[in-house]
Structure formats: structure tokens, C-alpha cells
Write a protein that holds these residues in place. Sequence first.
Motif, PDB file in Angstrom:
ATOM      1  N   ASN A 296      32.436 -78.943 -34.371  1.00 17.59           N
ATOM      2  CA  ASN A 296      33.360 -77.822 -34.531  1.00 17.59           C
ATOM      3  C   ASN A 296      32.844 -76.801 -35.538  1.00 17.59           C
ATOM      4  O   ASN A 296      32.992 -75.598 -35.321  1.00 17.59           O
ATOM      5  CB  ASN A 296      34.748 -78.315 -34.935  1.00 17.59           C
ATOM      6  N   TYR A 297      32.261 -77.267 -36.641  1.00 18.82           N
ATOM      7  CA  TYR A 297      31.687 -76.343 -37.628  1.00 18.82           C
ATOM      8  C   TYR A 297      30.563 -75.523 -37.012  1.00 18.82           C
ATOM      9  O   TYR A 297      30.473 -74.312 -37.213  1.00 18.82           O
ATOM     10  CB  TYR A 297      31.145 -77.097 -38.850  1.00 18.82           C
ATOM     11  N   ARG A 298      29.689 -76.187 -36.264  1.00 21.46           N
ATOM     12  CA  ARG A 298      28.564 -75.487 -35.632  1.00 21.46           C
ATOM     13  C   ARG A 298      29.068 -74.451 -34.624  1.00 21.46           C
ATOM     14  O   ARG A 298      28.567 -73.334 -34.574  1.00 21.46           O
ATOM     15  CB  ARG A 298      27.625 -76.494 -34.956  1.00 21.46           C
ATOM     16  N   THR A 299      30.066 -74.836 -33.825  1.00 21.81           N
ATOM     17  CA  THR A 299      30.636 -73.909 -32.846  1.00 21.81           C
ATOM     18  C   THR A 299      31.264 -72.707 -33.547  1.00 21.81           C
ATOM     19  O   THR A 299      31.083 -71.566 -33.117  1.00 21.81           O
ATOM     20  CB  THR A 299      31.698 -74.634 -31.986  1.00 21.81           C
ATOM     21  N   THR A 300      31.976 -72.958 -34.637  1.00 19.69           N
ATOM     22  CA  THR A 300      32.614 -71.880 -35.388  1.00 19.69           C
ATOM     23  C   THR A 300      31.582 -70.919 -35.961  1.00 19.69           C
ATOM     24  O   THR A 300      31.746 -69.694 -35.885  1.00 19.69           O
ATOM     25  CB  THR A 300      33.475 -72.467 -36.531  1.00 19.69           C
ATOM     26  N   ARG A 301      30.500 -71.449 -36.511  1.00 18.48           N
ATOM     27  CA  ARG A 301      29.448 -70.586 -37.076  1.00 18.48           C
ATOM     28  C   ARG A 301      28.834 -69.697 -36.003  1.00 18.48           C
ATOM     29  O   ARG A 301      28.580 -68.511 -36.233  1.00 18.48           O
ATOM     30  CB  ARG A 301      28.364 -71.439 -37.742  1.00 18.48           C
ATOM     31  N   LEU A 302      28.584 -70.261 -34.830  1.00 14.95           N
ATOM     32  CA  LEU A 302      28.010 -69.470 -33.739  1.00 14.95           C
ATOM     33  C   LEU A 302      28.983 -68.405 -33.254  1.00 14.95           C
ATOM     34  O   LEU A 302      28.586 -67.267 -32.984  1.00 14.95           O
ATOM     35  CB  LEU A 302      27.605 -70.384 -32.579  1.00 14.95           C
ATOM     36  N   THR A 303      30.253 -68.751 -33.153  1.00 15.18           N
ATOM     37  CA  THR A 303      31.262 -67.793 -32.709  1.00 15.18           C
ATOM     38  C   THR A 303      31.379 -66.644 -33.707  1.00 15.18           C
ATOM     39  O   THR A 303      31.461 -65.473 -33.315  1.00 15.18           O
ATOM     40  CB  THR A 303      32.627 -68.497 -32.538  1.00 15.18           C
ATOM     41  N   GLN A 304      31.368 -66.966 -35.000  1.00 16.84           N
ATOM     42  CA  GLN A 304      31.443 -65.923 -36.029  1.00 16.84           C
ATOM     43  C   GLN A 304      30.217 -65.020 -35.992  1.00 16.84           C
ATOM     44  O   GLN A 304      30.338 -63.799 -36.113  1.00 16.84           O
ATOM     45  CB  GLN A 304      31.585 -66.548 -37.412  1.00 16.84           C
ATOM     46  N   ALA A 305      29.044 -65.599 -35.815  1.00 21.30           N
ATOM     47  CA  ALA A 305      27.816 -64.806 -35.751  1.00 21.30           C
ATOM     48  C   ALA A 305      27.839 -63.885 -34.542  1.00 21.30           C
ATOM     49  O   ALA A 305      27.449 -62.712 -34.632  1.00 21.30           O
ATOM     50  CB  ALA A 305      26.595 -65.732 -35.693  1.00 21.30           C
ATOM     51  N   GLU A 306      28.334 -64.391 -33.418  1.00 20.52           N
ATOM     52  CA  GLU A 306      28.428 -63.567 -32.213  1.00 20.52           C
ATOM     53  C   GLU A 306      29.406 -62.416 -32.427  1.00 20.52           C
ATOM     54  O   GLU A 306      29.140 -61.277 -32.030  1.00 20.52           O
ATOM     55  CB  GLU A 306      28.874 -64.429 -31.027  1.00 20.52           C
ATOM     56  N   MET A 307      30.510 -62.697 -33.096  1.00 24.10           N
ATOM     57  CA  MET A 307      31.507 -61.660 -33.356  1.00 24.10           C
ATOM     58  C   MET A 307      30.940 -60.588 -34.296  1.00 24.10           C
ATOM     59  O   MET A 307      31.137 -59.392 -34.075  1.00 24.10           O
ATOM     60  CB  MET A 307      32.767 -62.284 -33.961  1.00 24.10           C
ATOM     61  N   ILE A 308      30.213 -60.999 -35.317  1.00 22.63           N
ATOM     62  CA  ILE A 308      29.587 -60.053 -36.252  1.00 22.63           C
ATOM     63  C   ILE A 308      28.593 -59.176 -35.507  1.00 22.63           C
ATOM     64  O   ILE A 308      28.560 -57.952 -35.691  1.00 22.63           O
ATOM     65  CB  ILE A 308      28.909 -60.812 -37.411  1.00 22.63           C
ATOM     66  N   LEU A 309      27.776 -59.787 -34.658  1.00 22.45           N
ATOM     67  CA  LEU A 309      26.773 -59.045 -33.894  1.00 22.45           C
ATOM     68  C   LEU A 309      27.423 -58.051 -32.934  1.00 22.45           C
ATOM     69  O   LEU A 309      27.025 -56.884 -32.871  1.00 22.45           O
ATOM     70  CB  LEU A 309      25.875 -60.022 -33.128  1.00 22.45           C
ATOM     71  N   ARG A 310      28.445 -58.494 -32.207  1.00 24.30           N
ATOM     72  CA  ARG A 310      29.126 -57.599 -31.267  1.00 24.30           C
ATOM     73  C   ARG A 310      29.826 -56.441 -31.996  1.00 24.30           C
ATOM     74  O   ARG A 310      29.798 -55.300 -31.538  1.00 24.30           O
ATOM     75  CB  ARG A 310      30.138 -58.371 -30.422  1.00 24.30           C
ATOM     76  N   THR A 311      30.451 -56.731 -33.129  1.00 21.70           N
ATOM     77  CA  THR A 311      31.131 -55.692 -33.909  1.00 21.70           C
ATOM     78  C   THR A 311      30.135 -54.675 -34.442  1.00 21.70           C
ATOM     79  O   THR A 311      30.378 -53.465 -34.395  1.00 21.70           O
ATOM     80  CB  THR A 311      31.919 -56.329 -35.076  1.00 21.70           C
ATOM     81  N   TYR A 312      29.006 -55.159 -34.930  1.00 19.59           N
ATOM     82  CA  TYR A 312      27.962 -54.261 -35.440  1.00 19.59           C
ATOM     83  C   TYR A 312      27.454 -53.347 -34.322  1.00 19.59           C
ATOM     84  O   TYR A 312      27.320 -52.138 -34.518  1.00 19.59           O
ATOM     85  CB  TYR A 312      26.804 -55.076 -36.030  1.00 19.59           C
ATOM     86  N   CYS A 313      27.195 -53.924 -33.157  1.00 19.87           N
ATOM     87  CA  CYS A 313      26.687 -53.142 -32.040  1.00 19.87           C
ATOM     88  C   CYS A 313      27.719 -52.125 -31.558  1.00 19.87           C
ATOM     89  O   CYS A 313      27.367 -50.992 -31.201  1.00 19.87           O
ATOM     90  CB  CYS A 313      26.254 -54.046 -30.897  1.00 19.87           C
ATOM     91  N   LYS A 314      28.982 -52.503 -31.577  1.00 20.43           N
ATOM     92  CA  LYS A 314      30.029 -51.571 -31.174  1.00 20.43           C
ATOM     93  C   LYS A 314      30.129 -50.411 -32.158  1.00 20.43           C
ATOM     94  O   LYS A 314      30.242 -49.261 -31.763  1.00 20.43           O
ATOM     95  CB  LYS A 314      31.365 -52.306 -31.080  1.00 20.43           C
ATOM     96  N   LYS A 315      30.047 -50.733 -33.445  1.00 17.86           N
ATOM     97  CA  LYS A 315      30.130 -49.714 -34.478  1.00 17.86           C
ATOM     98  C   LYS A 315      28.946 -48.745 -34.403  1.00 17.86           C
ATOM     99  O   LYS A 315      29.102 -47.534 -34.583  1.00 17.86           O
ATOM    100  CB  LYS A 315      30.169 -50.381 -35.858  1.00 17.86           C
ATOM    101  N   MET A 316      27.777 -49.275 -34.114  1.00 18.68           N
ATOM    102  CA  MET A 316      26.567 -48.455 -34.030  1.00 18.68           C
ATOM    103  C   MET A 316      26.348 -47.879 -32.629  1.00 18.68           C
ATOM    104  O   MET A 316      25.328 -47.248 -32.369  1.00 18.68           O
ATOM    105  CB  MET A 316      25.333 -49.288 -34.429  1.00 18.68           C
ATOM    106  N   ARG A 317      27.286 -48.164 -31.733  1.00 19.80           N
ATOM    107  CA  ARG A 317      27.223 -47.680 -30.345  1.00 19.80           C
ATOM    108  C   ARG A 317      25.965 -48.155 -29.621  1.00 19.80           C
ATOM    109  O   ARG A 317      25.288 -47.388 -28.950  1.00 19.80           O
ATOM    110  CB  ARG A 317      27.355 -46.164 -30.295  1.00 19.80           C
ATOM    111  N   ILE A 318      25.680 -49.430 -29.815  1.00 12.56           N
ATOM    112  CA  ILE A 318      24.542 -50.054 -29.138  1.00 12.56           C
ATOM    113  C   ILE A 318      25.120 -50.851 -27.965  1.00 12.56           C
ATOM    114  O   ILE A 318      25.894 -51.777 -28.171  1.00 12.56           O
ATOM    115  CB  ILE A 318      23.768 -51.002 -30.084  1.00 12.56           C
ATOM    116  N   PRO A 319      24.776 -50.481 -26.728  1.00 11.42           N
ATOM    117  CA  PRO A 319      25.317 -51.226 -25.584  1.00 11.42           C
ATOM    118  C   PRO A 319      24.684 -52.599 -25.467  1.00 11.42           C
ATOM    119  O   PRO A 319      23.488 -52.761 -25.657  1.00 11.42           O
ATOM    120  CB  PRO A 319      24.960 -50.354 -24.383  1.00 11.42           C
ATOM    121  N   LEU A 320      25.516 -53.587 -25.216  1.00  9.40           N
ATOM    122  CA  LEU A 320      25.003 -54.950 -25.018  1.00  9.40           C
ATOM    123  C   LEU A 320      25.116 -55.250 -23.571  1.00  9.40           C
ATOM    124  O   LEU A 320      25.318 -55.758 -22.807  1.00  9.40           O
ATOM    125  CB  LEU A 320      25.754 -55.957 -25.874  1.00  9.40           C
TER     126      LEU A 320
END
Length: 90
Positions: free
Chosen positions: A66-90
Motif C-alpha cells: 500500500n505504501y508503494r502504491t501510494t508513492r507511485l500514485t502521488q508521483a503520478e499526480m505531481i507529474l500530471r499537475t506539473y504538465c497541466k500547469k506548464m501546458r505540456i500534453p501527455l
Amino acid sequence: MMSISGNPKKFAQALSDGFVRLSPPMLKGHTPGQLKTLLSNLEMVQRELRQIPVSLDDVDAVKQKNYRTTRLTQAEMILRTYCKKMRIPL
């Protein structure tokens, strides 16, 4: 600054194990292609992690998964938020 030029899958595994923390300043200076590669590797490691069978009687193993899954989910959310803010299409 993190190195995505090495092996992005190993980096995603290090994220899940808690050896590395992902933050928006770490993502600066990377190309959209590198960020997409990192995202796909985060998703790949997350899929692999979900496939690992864990006995419900083994509380420590369940917690660890569960800890590992949570860390990956948080990292994915940070990455997606950063890309959205910088207008980088994923």
C-alpha cells in the motif's frame, strides 16, 4: 536534478520504494518526451506492483504494498499537475 536519461523504470521503482521523492522543481528542464516516458514507466511499475499477490494475513506485506502504491500514485499526480500547469500534453 533527477536523471531520466538513465533507466526511467529503475527511477520509478526507486520512487515506489521511497528512495527518491518527486517534486515540481525536479521536473524543470526536462523535455515533454522525457516526462511522457517517466509517466508511462510510473504506470508500468504500478501495474506490476498490483499483480504481486500478498496474503491478507501478512499485515506488513500489505502495508508495504500500500505504501508503494501510494508513492507511485502521488508521483503520478505531481507529474500530471506539473504538465497541466506548464501546458505540456501527455
